[in-house]
Scaffold this motif. Structure first.
Motif, short mmCIF file in Angstrom:
data_model
loop_
_atom_site.label_atom_id
_atom_site.label_comp_id
_atom_site.label_asym_id
_atom_site.label_seq_id
_atom_site.Cartn_x
_atom_site.Cartn_y
_atom_site.Cartn_z
N ILE A 43 -10.50 -11.63 5.28
CA ILE A 43 -9.63 -10.45 5.09
C ILE A 43 -9.61 -10.05 3.61
CG2 ILE A 43 -7.23 -9.64 5.31
CD1 ILE A 43 -6.98 -11.67 7.68
N ASP A 44 -9.54 -11.07 2.75
CA ASP A 44 -9.52 -10.83 1.31
C ASP A 44 -10.80 -10.14 0.85
OD1 ASP A 44 -8.63 -10.89 -1.25
OD2 ASP A 44 -9.10 -13.00 -1.61
N ARG A 45 -11.95 -10.60 1.38
CA ARG A 45 -13.25 -10.03 0.98
C ARG A 45 -13.31 -8.53 1.29
NH1 ARG A 45 -17.00 -12.28 -2.20
NH2 ARG A 45 -18.66 -11.34 -0.99
N LEU A 46 -12.57 -8.11 2.31
CA LEU A 46 -12.62 -6.69 2.69
C LEU A 46 -11.56 -5.87 1.94
CD1 LEU A 46 -13.32 -7.15 6.49
CD2 LEU A 46 -14.93 -6.61 4.67
N GLY A 47 -10.91 -6.51 0.99
CA GLY A 47 -10.01 -5.77 0.10
C GLY A 47 -8.64 -5.45 0.67
N TRP A 48 -8.22 -6.18 1.71
CA TRP A 48 -6.93 -5.86 2.33
C TRP A 48 -5.73 -6.39 1.55
CZ3 TRP A 48 -6.39 -2.31 5.89
CH2 TRP A 48 -7.43 -2.05 6.79
N LYS A 49 -5.94 -7.44 0.77
CA LYS A 49 -4.80 -8.09 0.09
C LYS A 49 -4.00 -7.07 -0.72
CE LYS A 49 -5.36 -12.77 -1.42
NZ LYS A 49 -5.89 -13.61 -2.48
N GLY A 50 -2.69 -7.04 -0.52
CA GLY A 50 -1.82 -6.15 -1.29
C GLY A 50 -1.78 -4.72 -0.77
N ARG A 51 -2.62 -4.39 0.24
CA ARG A 51 -2.62 -3.00 0.74
C ARG A 51 -1.51 -2.76 1.75
NH1 ARG A 51 -8.60 -1.36 2.42
NH2 ARG A 51 -7.46 0.28 3.52
N HIS A 52 -1.07 -1.52 1.84
CA HIS A 52 -0.05 -1.14 2.82
C HIS A 52 -0.71 -0.37 3.95
CE1 HIS A 52 3.75 -2.07 0.57
NE2 HIS A 52 2.82 -2.27 -0.35
N ILE A 53 -0.37 -0.73 5.18
CA ILE A 53 -0.84 0.02 6.35
C ILE A 53 0.44 0.54 6.99
CG2 ILE A 53 -2.23 -0.06 8.47
CD1 ILE A 53 -3.32 -2.80 7.34
N GLY A 54 0.81 1.78 6.68
CA GLY A 54 2.14 2.26 7.08
C GLY A 54 3.18 1.37 6.43
N PRO A 55 4.19 0.94 7.20
CA PRO A 55 5.25 0.12 6.60
C PRO A 55 4.92 -1.37 6.55
CG PRO A 55 5.82 0.69 8.85
CD PRO A 55 4.47 1.30 8.59
N VAL A 56 3.65 -1.71 6.81
CA VAL A 56 3.26 -3.13 6.83
C VAL A 56 2.38 -3.44 5.63
CG1 VAL A 56 2.05 -4.92 8.15
CG2 VAL A 56 3.42 -3.19 9.34
N GLU A 57 2.74 -4.51 4.92
CA GLU A 57 2.00 -4.89 3.72
C GLU A 57 1.19 -6.17 3.99
OE1 GLU A 57 4.53 -6.49 0.67
OE2 GLU A 57 3.13 -5.99 -0.93
N VAL A 58 -0.07 -6.16 3.55
CA VAL A 58 -0.83 -7.42 3.55
C VAL A 58 -0.40 -8.12 2.25
CG1 VAL A 58 -3.10 -8.49 3.61
CG2 VAL A 58 -2.73 -6.27 4.73
N HIS A 59 0.17 -9.32 2.39
CA HIS A 59 0.80 -9.95 1.23
C HIS A 59 -0.17 -10.04 0.05
CE1 HIS A 59 2.80 -13.03 -1.22
NE2 HIS A 59 3.89 -12.50 -0.71
N PRO A 60 0.28 -9.67 -1.16
CA PRO A 60 -0.64 -9.63 -2.31
C PRO A 60 -1.24 -10.98 -2.69
CG PRO A 60 1.61 -8.96 -2.94
CD PRO A 60 1.62 -9.18 -1.47
N LYS A 61 -0.58 -12.09 -2.29
CA LYS A 61 -1.15 -13.41 -2.64
C LYS A 61 -1.74 -14.12 -1.43
CE LYS A 61 1.88 -14.39 -6.52
NZ LYS A 61 3.16 -15.04 -6.78
N GLN A 62 -1.28 -13.78 -0.22
CA GLN A 62 -1.71 -14.47 1.00
C GLN A 62 -2.25 -13.44 1.99
OE1 GLN A 62 -1.91 -17.62 1.77
NE2 GLN A 62 -1.00 -18.41 -0.10
N ALA A 63 -3.58 -13.30 2.06
CA ALA A 63 -4.16 -12.26 2.91
C ALA A 63 -3.85 -12.47 4.40
CB ALA A 63 -5.67 -12.21 2.70
#
Ligand SMILES: Cc1cc2nc3c(=O)[nH]c(=O)nc-3n(C[C@H](O)[C@H](O)[C@H](O)COP(=O)(O)OP(=O)(O)OC[C@H]3O[C@@H](n4cnc5c(N)ncnc54)[C@H](O)[C@@H]3O)c2cc1C
Length: 338
Positions: free
Chosen positions: A276-296
């Motif tokens: 998940i991290d390799r695809l750049g999701w860390k820290g991103r928001h998808i609507g009101p849901v956040e991919v945690h910036p430290k834990q993908a």
């Protein structure tokens, strides 16, 4: 037994999703179960412990049984082993601490996992190199269909990585009421996983006790994992994918630096967080849901509902499928209509 009608479940799940249950039945004893079954028009229901491994996708159509059956019992087997039992409604971490402070070791690596004792076998909880099934002895469960109580041995639970028969759709009639563990006065500690050794050495502990290991695990978890009270989440949202040796061989050719963990049966476990991290999701928001910036692996709900969480999850699953050809599986159970 306490029965409430039309209950808001926001406070009963760690994602803090709003959803209504037509009835919330708080069970405090095995007798409550018998009584509830006798008066319920239909036995279908949903069981909740601490709500730390569920996504409420909609309002619920069936009653929710809140398991608050308590109890703690130690049966010594000899001078160094005991069977330690707890009621399914006991909160998990205080139960672990009670065993450790009474000198019964074995559950230390599983410290600070949220939730209840009764839910712990459902997904065979695991952390820091130890899985529940390694310390599990038996459990007692109530069959909502027949009204009978039954004991399950370790083999009968069919434990796998984050899985047991109780997670499967055709076994939802079982309500776990008591879980028994086989614990020890002494024995080898599991120190090889993650930062346990580094944390112990920073505390200048050379010969750790099981309690020292628990305190080290607690400190590492506090530093690494977001607190659901501040950042509503359900821990790791995706299971680590397990590939056959052949699948792994072709995966590794394309991604030689991917962390991987060979399993005893020849399969290889990958780190879902790395994918998940390799695809750049860390820290991103998808609507009101956040991919945690430290834990993908951790999705944080910033005011959304269950469908927002499932929508975010399906976008991540689709991108991992497209880029790596790997199908991620969700860890929490979906309740309600997805
Ligand atoms: C911050 C955080 C960290 C986490 N870390 C870990 C971790 O390190 N390792 C890990 O494995 N998990 C982890 N989890 C996930 C979760 O805490 C565990 O799966 C826990 O065992 C769930 O307990 P619960 O009582 O909250 O279950 P719930 O969320 O209430 O229920 C989970 C499932 O179990 C069923 N269930 C609950 N009680 C019973 C019962 N008595 N009988 C039958 N079915 C029942 C429910 O119907 C549901 O399907 C974490 C979660 C969070 C929020």
């Amino acid at each position: 037994m306490l029965i409430q009608e039309q209950v808001e479940l926001l406070a009963f799940n760690t994602f803090r999703v709003s959803a209504i249950a037509p009835r919330l039945v708080t069970l405090q004893s095995n007798n409550d179960l018998l009584e509830w079954r006798a008066q319920a028009k239909q036995p279908d229901c949903v069981v909740l412990g601490g709500g730390s491994n569920v996504v409420l996708a909609s309002n619920l159509e069936t009653p929710v049984l809140l398991n608050r059956i308590m109890g703690y019992h130690v049966q010594p087997l000899n001078h160094r082993e005991a069977l330690v039992s707890a009621g399914a409604g006991e909160p998990w971490h205080p139960f672990v601490m009670r065993t450790l402070t009474s000198g019964w070791f074995g559950l230390e690596n599983l410290s600070l996992i949220p939730g209840t004792v009764g839910a712990s076998p459902v997904q065979n909880i695991g952390a820091y190199g130890v899985e529940l099934c390694q310390r599990f002895y038996s459990l007692q469960a109530f069959d909502l269909h027949t009204g009978e109580m039954r004991n399950f041995s370790r083999e009968e639970c069919e434990f796998r990585y984050r899985d047991s028969i109780f997670k499967r759709a055709d076994h939802q009639q079982w309500i776990i009421t008591k879980v028994t563990f086989k614990l020890y006065r002494d024995g080898p500690l599991s120190l090889d996983y993650g930062d346990i050794k580094a944390e112990l050495s920073s505390r200048k502990i050379i010969t750790p006790t099981a309690l020292d290991v628990s305190l080290a695990v607690q400190e590492i978890r506090r530093q690494k994992l977001p607190d659901p009270a501040v950042a509503p989440n359900a821990g790791s949202f995706f299971k680590n994918p397990v590939l056959s040796a052949k699948q792994f061989h072709s995966f590794q050719e394309a991604h030689p630096n991917a962390p991987h963990y060979p399993q005893e049966d020849g399969s290889v476990k990958l780190a879902a967080g790395w994918l998940i991290d390799r695809l750049g999701w860390k820290g991103r928001h998808i609507g009101p849901v956040e991919v945690h910036p430290k834990q993908a692996l951790v999705l944080v709900n910033r005011g959304g509902n269950g469908r927002d969480i499932l929508n975010a999850a399906s976008q991540i699953v689709a991108s991992v499928r497209v880029h790596f050809g790997i199908e991620l599986e969700m860890e929490p159970r979906i309740l309600g209509r997805a």
